[in-house]
Design an enzyme around this catalytic site. Structure first.
Site, PDB file in Angstrom:
ATOM      1  N   ARG A 109       0.792  -1.058  -0.179  1.00 38.29           N
ATOM      2  CA  ARG A 109      -0.120   0.159   0.164  1.00 38.29           C
ATOM      3  C   ARG A 109       0.799   1.330   0.211  1.00 38.29           C
ATOM      4  NH1 ARG A 109      -4.935   2.087   3.735  1.00 38.29           N
ATOM      5  NH2 ARG A 109      -5.922   0.564   2.254  1.00 38.29           N
ATOM      6  N   HIS A 136      -7.448   0.756  -6.120  1.00 39.89           N
ATOM      7  CA  HIS A 136      -7.587  -0.180  -4.739  1.00 39.89           C
ATOM      8  C   HIS A 136      -8.218  -1.247  -5.266  1.00 39.89           C
ATOM      9  CE1 HIS A 136      -7.780  -0.773  -0.853  1.00 39.89           C
ATOM     10  NE2 HIS A 136      -8.745  -0.024  -0.360  1.00 39.89           N
ATOM     11  N   GLN A 139     -10.321  -3.560  -2.872  1.00 38.23           N
ATOM     12  CA  GLN A 139     -11.685  -2.825  -2.258  1.00 38.23           C
ATOM     13  C   GLN A 139     -12.742  -3.378  -3.328  1.00 38.23           C
ATOM     14  OE1 GLN A 139     -12.328  -0.913   0.592  1.00 38.23           O
ATOM     15  NE2 GLN A 139     -14.248  -1.366   0.090  1.00 38.23           N
ATOM     16  N   ASP A 232     -16.829   8.296  -1.125  1.00 33.31           N
ATOM     17  CA  ASP A 232     -15.406   7.965  -0.433  1.00 33.31           C
ATOM     18  C   ASP A 232     -15.145   9.373   0.147  1.00 33.31           C
ATOM     19  OD1 ASP A 232     -13.155   7.310   0.433  1.00 33.31           O
ATOM     20  OD2 ASP A 232     -12.083   7.407  -1.704  1.00 33.31           O
ATOM     21  N   CYS A 273     -16.042   2.840   1.121  1.00 31.26           N
ATOM     22  CA  CYS A 273     -15.040   1.808   1.380  1.00 31.26           C
ATOM     23  C   CYS A 273     -14.625   1.925   2.793  1.00 31.26           C
ATOM     24  CB  CYS A 273     -14.043   2.002   0.562  1.00 31.26           C
ATOM     25  SG  CYS A 273     -13.490   3.946   0.352  1.00 31.26           S
ATOM     26  N   ARG A 318     -14.066  -7.511   2.713  1.00 34.55           N
ATOM     27  CA  ARG A 318     -12.544  -7.311   2.399  1.00 34.55           C
ATOM     28  C   ARG A 318     -11.727  -8.691   2.638  1.00 34.55           C
ATOM     29  NH1 ARG A 318     -10.382  -2.569   2.135  1.00 34.55           N
ATOM     30  NH2 ARG A 318      -8.709  -3.664   0.871  1.00 34.55           N
TER      31      ARG A 318
HETATM   32  N1  NVA Z   1      -9.476   7.486  -1.447  1.00 30.99           N
HETATM   33  C1  NVA Z   1      -9.352   6.980  -0.078  1.00 30.99           C
HETATM   34  C2  NVA Z   1      -9.600   5.624   0.084  1.00 30.99           C
HETATM   35  C3  NVA Z   1      -9.347   5.012   1.504  1.00 30.99           C
HETATM   36  C4  NVA Z   1      -9.750   3.447   1.508  1.00 30.99           C
HETATM   37  C5  NVA Z   1      -7.888   7.296   0.205  1.00 30.99           C
HETATM   38  O1  NVA Z   1      -6.878   6.925  -0.698  1.00 30.99           O
HETATM   39  O2  NVA Z   1      -7.355   7.741   1.267  1.00 30.99           O
HETATM   40  N1   CP Z   2     -11.189   0.589   2.780  1.00 31.61           N
HETATM   41  C1   CP Z   2      -9.900   0.714   3.366  1.00 31.61           C
HETATM   42  O1   CP Z   2      -8.886   0.437   2.493  1.00 31.61           O
HETATM   43  O2   CP Z   2      -9.642   0.912   4.743  1.00 31.61           O
HETATM   44  P1   CP Z   2      -8.255   1.008   5.366  1.00 31.61           P
HETATM   45  O3   CP Z   2      -7.779   2.200   4.819  1.00 31.61           O
HETATM   46  O4   CP Z   2      -8.786   1.033   6.825  1.00 31.61           O
HETATM   47  O5   CP Z   2      -7.464  -0.242   4.943  1.00 31.61           O
END
Ligand code: NVA
Ligand code: CP
Length: 330
Positions: A109, A136, A139, A232, A273, A318
């Site tokens: 990540r 992502h 997800q 989101d 998400c 997930r």
């Molecule tokens: N768009 C958000 C998704 C988190 C799961 C981010 O990248 O922070």
């Molecule tokens: N939805 C998601 O990816 O959550 P986290 O950032 O907690 O992993």
């Protein structure tokens, strides 16, 4: 289940997978979920080990990878955003070759999609994308499993994404809908629509699957008769905090409210998400909310806590879907 072999494959973005392969992963996840609920052991990868690299924070993705790995009989090492040499003293290419010598799979990540692609290029073991700025993909598997469970189908479902549609969630959901035959609408001001090249690629995919793509800035037009409303956060991890002012000004008309949900089809669901700013119960939620005079951001607490909200089933999924990705590619 279809006879599909994904052994040795990376899972970096849904664009790399065929419709049949994505459907196979969702079916496999449903199968793992049933096994878990029935207490049937499925330690199919006993003795293997996986490394989880997180250059951004996480609750769901990290826990999903860890629990899924344990359920499959595997060992796990978690590398947090500060606890490794990555990027600071060691390149991604060197990290890939070091970790691939010890582990059977690597989750990443972080920031640019090019980084996870580079990691995969130099790794001889499968690499899984746990979120980048652009995509992502794990997800989306969870989201699609959840839609299928709640609505009984994927093809022909009217799916509306509200908010910043040019970042990881908007991009990946558009690809997922195109691949699996849902009717995708991005509902946002024009400057928040996905990149034109990605739209063109998805339009080609949609021609084959029967999906449709629509870009609509009027919230009431976009959400009329929708089966799924998805949103989101307005500011994603890694973005500077000074963009809040502009995002709130631009995206407040796209917050998911009861008025929006009342405009949707009967039996519609609300998805997110997570994490979500649905109240002032978090440090950032409180700070930003008080500064701009808001008591919620992308979704009201009323919608978040309503019967239509399936966000916690989505979060559970997930784990089942990430398990399917690891089990199929190892
Ligand atoms: N768009 C958000 C998704 C988190 C799961 C981010 O990248 O922070
Ligand atoms: N939805 C998601 O990816 O959550 P986290 O950032 O907690 O992993």
């Amino acid at each position: 289940m279809a006879d599909i072999d994904l052994k040795g494959r990376d899972f970096l973005k849904l664009l790399d997978y065929t419709t049949e392969e994505i459907e196979y992963l969702i079916d496999l996840a449903a199968d793992f979920k049933a096994k878990k609920k029935a207490g049937i052991s499925h330690k199919f990868h006993e003795g293997k080990n996986v490394a989880l690299i997180f250059e951004k924070t996480s609750t769901r993705t990290r826990c999903a990878f860890e629990v899924a790995a344990y359920d499959l009989g595997m060992g796990v090492t978690y590398l947090d955003p500060t606890g490794s040499q990555i990027g600071k003293k060691e390149t991604i290419a060197d990290t890939a070759r070091v970790l691939a010598g010890m582990y059977d799979g690597i989750e990443y990540r972080g920031f640019a999609q090019t980084i996870v692609e580079e990691l995969a290029k130099y790794s001889k073991v499968p690499v899984w994308n746990g979120l980048t700025n652009e995509f992502h993909p794990t997800q989306i598997l969870a989201d699609m499993l959840t839609i299928r469970e709640k609505l009984g189908k994927l093809r022909g479902v009217n799916f509306v994404y509200m908010g910043d549609a040019r970042y990881n969630m908007g991009n990946s959901l558009m690809v997922g809908c195109a691949k699996l035959g849902l009717n995708f609408t991005a509902c946002a001001p024009e400057k928040y629509f996905p990149d034109k090249a990605l739209i063109a690629e998805c339009e080609k995919i949609a021609e084959k699957t029967g999906a449709t793509l629509r870009f609509e800035s009027d919230p009431m037009k976009a959400t009329k008769g929708a089966d799924v409303i998805y949103t989101d956060v307005w500011v994603s991890m890694g973005e500077p905090t000074d963009v809040w002012r502009e995002r709130i000004a631009d995206l407040s008309p796209y917050a998911v409210t009861k008025k929006i949900m009342d405009n949707t089809a009967e039996g519609s669901i609300f998805m997110h998400c997570l994490p979500a700013f649905h109240d002032l119960g978090t440090v950032i939620g409180k700070e930003v909310g008080e500064k701009f005079g808001l008591d919620s951001m992308e979704v009201t607490n009323e919608v978040f806590e309503s019967e239509k909200s399936v966000v916690f089933d989505e979060a559970e999924n997930r784990m089942h879907t990430i398990k399917a990705v690891m089990a199929a590619t190892l």
